[in-house]
Design an enzyme around this catalytic site. Structure first.
Site, PDB file in Angstrom:
ATOM      1  N   GLY A  75       0.821  -1.204   0.000  1.00  0.00           N
ATOM      2  CA  GLY A  75       0.000   0.000   0.000  1.00  0.00           C
ATOM      3  C   GLY A  75       0.855   1.253   0.000  1.00  0.00           C
ATOM      4  CG  ASN A 158      -4.152   4.672   9.268  1.00  0.00           C
ATOM      5  OD1 ASN A 158      -4.435   5.656   8.571  1.00  0.00           O
ATOM      6  ND2 ASN A 158      -3.057   4.630  10.005  1.00  0.00           N
ATOM      7  CD  GLN A 186      -6.821   0.197   7.936  1.00  0.00           C
ATOM      8  OE1 GLN A 186      -7.732  -0.581   8.231  1.00  0.00           O
ATOM      9  NE2 GLN A 186      -5.572  -0.012   8.308  1.00  0.00           N
ATOM     10  CB  ALA A 207      -2.844  -7.958  -0.459  1.00  0.00           C
ATOM     11  CB  CYS A 332       4.957   3.273  12.875  1.00  0.00           C
ATOM     12  SG  CYS A 332       3.965   3.405  11.395  1.00  0.00           S
TER      13      CYS A 332
HETATM   14  C1  LIG Z   1      -1.497  -0.008   6.172  1.00  0.00           C
HETATM   15  C2  LIG Z   1      -1.801   1.259   5.456  1.00  0.00           C
HETATM   16  C3  LIG Z   1      -0.949   1.752   4.461  1.00  0.00           C
HETATM   17  C4  LIG Z   1       0.344   1.073   4.105  1.00  0.00           C
HETATM   18  O1  LIG Z   1       0.121  -0.167   3.503  1.00  0.00           O
HETATM   19  P1  LIG Z   1       1.329  -1.257   3.493  1.00  0.00           P
HETATM   20  O2  LIG Z   1       0.826  -2.315   2.575  1.00  0.00           O
HETATM   21  O3  LIG Z   1       1.469  -1.709   4.891  1.00  0.00           O
HETATM   22  O4  LIG Z   1       2.517  -0.554   2.990  1.00  0.00           O
HETATM   23  C5  LIG Z   1      -1.303   2.911   3.817  1.00  0.00           C
HETATM   24  N1  LIG Z   1      -2.430   3.552   4.110  1.00  0.00           N
HETATM   25  C6  LIG Z   1      -3.283   3.112   5.051  1.00  0.00           C
HETATM   26  C7  LIG Z   1      -4.544   3.867   5.324  1.00  0.00           C
HETATM   27  C8  LIG Z   1      -2.997   1.954   5.762  1.00  0.00           C
HETATM   28  O5  LIG Z   1      -3.833   1.515   6.711  1.00  0.00           O
END
Ligand SMILES: *Cc1c(COP(=O)(O)O)cnc(C)c1O
Length: 388
Positions: A75, A158, A186, A207, A332
């Site tokens: 993501g 998120n 999300q 994913a 994080c």
């Molecule tokens: C988890 C998340 C990301 C990052 O996705 P990854 O696949 O972990 O790099 C970006 N934006 C939101 C809103 C997320 O919850």
């Protein structure tokens, strides 16, 4: 190591386990069907077929043509490609240097925009948000400039679960001819992602937030959207993302995405009452507690709170000792006791914002787990308060 059975996982916004059906779909592609999808021979063709099949599956849910789905490694990479790729392309084409983003974006968007400002001379403007973290379409309209390179507003937050009026914001951008990106990482687990219905130009997916594997994502790119690759090399993914395809992960992502679409209603029907039960009991039984984000316009598996004069990290550790895996917001973890930028930009003072808790549910969450959590919560908050 088997997963601890006495533990209760309530952190599905951080990541989800891979669905057993997804795992089964992936397995043949690690060893038996291993070709490079760029190869001409039969091995390559077999991999290529799986790749295009997966692309077709995503395209159906997104309501776009398959060629508009770009597979990435996560993501975060999708957000980076959207922001950096489109902003640089727009500037090269017509000197656009204004980035308009919400202040409660995931760091994958926020830090990218900030780097674009620092290194490449872009101007970042932050949209106002209300106390629930929502962006108003009118505020977007008021701030669009002829030089706006891209607008980025996340679909579902998120940290606080709030859902933005994406379709209306998209309509404003469409009318003014400005590129609109939404981080749906999300939201895609539970909300429709029809890019026509929602007026979206760029949409990021990951994913592992919907029972697929970690390390694979996708970006939808509307036809005609100016965008430059961020990862250069081979001509994979229409030249927008170099690198040999990770076929098993891409196959897994497609299977997980498909299941999220077809099982959406039943997943929501299971989760939303549990979410509302958590919100109701926490606010009722714990003194000096507030919900963060919107009461109803929120992700169906997401509850988040702040508790006044509570050390959020101490609360998380106590929860962990008692067998409950929760989060304070983003996954994080840092040692620094600074309150979350998201919560402070919503106007929460330090004494509230430092005591944040995020409880996110998943398809395997049971009523018994939720009740066990709720039965223990008031005493745990009281104990952490007493430490201070
Ligand atoms: C988890 C998340 C990301 C990052 O996705 P990854 O696949 O972990 O790099 C970006 N934006 C939101 C809103 C997320 O919850």
């Amino acid at each position: 190591m088997n997963p601890p059975t006495d533990k209760i996982y309530l952190d599905f916004a951080a990541t989800t386990p891979v669905d057993e059906r997804v795992l089964q779909a992936m397995l043949p592609y690690f060893s038996r069907i291993f070709g490079n999808s760029s190869s001409v021979h039969a091995y390559g063709q077999q991999a290529e077929a799986a790749l295009e099949n997966a692309r077709q599956t995503l395209a159906e849910g997104l309501n776009c043509s398959p060629g508009k789905v770009i597979f990435t490694s996560c993501g975060s990479e999708s957000d980076n490609l959207a922001l950096r790729g489109a902003a640089l392309a727009r500037r090269a084409r017509n000197s656009a240097d204004h980035l308009l983003i919400s202040p409660v974006e995931h760091h994958a968007v926020l830090r990218t925009a900030q780097q674009m400002a620092r290194l490449h001379g872009f101007e970042v403007e932050y949209l106002p948000v209300d106390e629930t973290g929502r962006v108003s379409p009118q505020d977007v309209a008021d701030r669009l400039r002829p030089t706006t390179a891209i607008v980025s507003v996340m679909y579902g937050n998120n940290e606080i679960g709030t859902i933005n009026p994406i379709r209306e914001i998209g309509a404003v951008c469409r009318e003014r001819g400005v590129i609109f990106h939404t981080d749906a990482v999300q939201a895609a687990a539970y909300l429709p992602v029809d890019v026509e219905e929602l007026n979206i130009d760029l949409l990021a997916l990951g994913a592992h937030k919907f029972y697929g594997p970690k390390g694979v994502g996708a970006l939808y790119v509307r036809n005609g959207t100016p965008i430059l690759p961020v990862l250069t090399g081979g001509s994979q993914e229409s030249g927008l993302r170099a690198g040999t395809h990770n076929i098993p992960y891409i196959v897994g992502m497609a299977e997980a995405f498909h299941l999220a679409q077809v099982e959406r209603d039943q997943r929501i029907a299971h989760l939303q009452p549990l979410r509302d039960r958590i919100i109701a009991r926490v606010l009722e039984e714990i003194p000096e507690a507030q919900l963060t984000g919107h009461l109803s316009l929120r992700l169906p598996n997401h509850a988040s709170f702040v508790f006044r004069n509570v050390d959020g990290n101490a609360l998380l550790m106590m929860l962990d000792l008692e067998g409950f895996a929760c989060s304070s917001g983003s996954a994080c973890k840092t040692g620094d006791p600074e309150p979350s930028e998201v919560l402070t930009s919503l106007g929460f003072s330090r004494e509230w914002a430092l005591g944040s808790l995020r409880v996110t549910l998943g398809t395997s969450t049971t009523v018994e787990q939720v009740e066990a959590f709720l039965d223990r919560m008031p005493a745990m908050v009281e104990r952490v308060r007493a430490f201070r």
